[in-house]
Motif scaffolding. Structure first.
Motif, PDB file in Angstrom:
ATOM      1  N   UNK A  23       8.908 -11.673   2.128  1.00 48.20           N
ATOM      2  CA  UNK A  23      10.364 -11.596   2.170  1.00 48.20           C
ATOM      3  C   UNK A  23      10.966 -12.496   1.094  1.00 48.20           C
ATOM      4  N   UNK A  24      11.804 -11.948   0.233  1.00 48.83           N
ATOM      5  CA  UNK A  24      12.434 -12.727  -0.828  1.00 48.83           C
ATOM      6  C   UNK A  24      13.299 -13.841  -0.245  1.00 48.83           C
ATOM      7  N   UNK A  25      13.688 -13.705   1.018  1.00 47.31           N
ATOM      8  CA  UNK A  25      14.500 -14.737   1.662  1.00 47.31           C
ATOM      9  C   UNK A  25      13.771 -16.074   1.718  1.00 47.31           C
ATOM     10  N   UNK A  26      12.439 -16.051   1.751  1.00 47.29           N
ATOM     11  CA  UNK A  26      11.667 -17.290   1.793  1.00 47.29           C
ATOM     12  C   UNK A  26      11.853 -18.075   0.489  1.00 47.29           C
ATOM     13  N   UNK A  27      11.774 -17.356  -0.626  1.00 48.03           N
ATOM     14  CA  UNK A  27      11.968 -18.000  -1.930  1.00 48.03           C
ATOM     15  C   UNK A  27      13.405 -18.491  -2.067  1.00 48.03           C
ATOM     16  N   UNK A  28      14.356 -17.670  -1.655  1.00 46.01           N
ATOM     17  CA  UNK A  28      15.761 -18.065  -1.739  1.00 46.01           C
ATOM     18  C   UNK A  28      16.029 -19.321  -0.915  1.00 46.01           C
ATOM     19  N   UNK A  29      15.395 -19.394   0.255  1.00 45.98           N
ATOM     20  CA  UNK A  29      15.577 -20.564   1.110  1.00 45.98           C
ATOM     21  C   UNK A  29      14.966 -21.815   0.476  1.00 45.98           C
ATOM     22  N   UNK A  30      13.836 -21.644  -0.203  1.00 52.19           N
ATOM     23  CA  UNK A  30      13.210 -22.776  -0.884  1.00 52.19           C
ATOM     24  C   UNK A  30      14.117 -23.304  -1.991  1.00 52.19           C
ATOM     25  N   UNK A  31      14.741 -22.392  -2.733  1.00 50.61           N
ATOM     26  CA  UNK A  31      15.663 -22.814  -3.780  1.00 50.61           C
ATOM     27  C   UNK A  31      16.926 -23.443  -3.195  1.00 50.61           C
TER      28      UNK A  31
END
Length: 216
Positions: A23-31
């Motif tokens: 899920x791209x949301x994981x990367x977005x949350x990390x940023x």
């Protein structure tokens, strides 16, 4: 958080996957976490390297001019297995030594999505808090319900009387980084009266006797 004492957090250790996840949301949350740490002037401690979510968080935090410390077993540095650590790097001999150093150098802990290694780090830190080895807050960033199953299992273990309600309070959860850091800052440690008597100093020759009816 009016009326609530706020814990001073200068360094947060982040546990997360060496993969980025589906899920791209994981990367977005990390940023987004990098923005929250930068805004609050909080430095980062992590497991080193630049793979997956670990790389996303560390690179982003460094770009916000916060200090980054990667603690990495020497075995992972052979042949550049996990990539170059962002910021300062400390090499250790074992995974256990790595986790002990993370505990000692951090004021709080956040887990992002990850696999077995991430879960091991998370639960080891929770177990050490239960044993009063440390009293630092621990939370999971529950992105898109990633930790729902895990949290349900922990609550099930409470109902089955394998985890006490007091110990359950050690694990904090939130769906946004701002909310999670707020909860970490407001956390008040409630030690188990019996377990808090344990002496963990290396000089201790004998541990206090425990009530064996305790649910560990």
């Amino acid at each position: 958080m009016e009326g609530v004492s706020v814990r001073k957090i200068k360094k947060i250790c982040v546990f997360c996957g060496a993969n980025s996840g589906k899920d791209v949301a994981f990367v977005n949350a990390a940023f987004h976490l990098r923005e929250v740490l930068g805004k609050r002037k909080i430095d980062l401690v992590y497991g080193g390297g630049k793979l997956g979510l670990m790389g996303c968080v560390s690179t982003a935090v460094a770009q916000h001019e916060r200090q980054v410390l990667g603690i990495i077993p020497s075995a992972f540095t052979v042949n550049n297995l996990v990539g170059e650590t962002c910021g300062k790097e400390i090499k250790v001999a074992t995974m256990q030594e790595r986790l002990v150093m993370m505990m000692e150098l951090s004021d709080a802990f956040i887990s992002l999505p990850g696999g077995f290694g991430t879960l091991e780090e998370l639960f080891q830190m929770i177990s050490w808090a239960q044993l009063s080895i440390h009293n630092k807050p621990i939370g999971v960033l529950n992105i898109n319900g990633f930790f729902n199953g895990l949290l349900s299992f922990v609550d099930h273990a409470v109902k089955q009387e394998f985890i006490t309600p007091r110990a359950r309070k050690i694990l904090i959860s939130a769906t946004t980084a701002d909310e999670l850091v707020d909860k970490l800052q407001a956390f008040r440690f409630e030690p188990d009266p019996a377990l808090s008597k344990l002496k963990w100093s290396p000089s201790s020759s004998q541990k206090e006797k425990l009530d064996l009816t305790l649910r560990l």
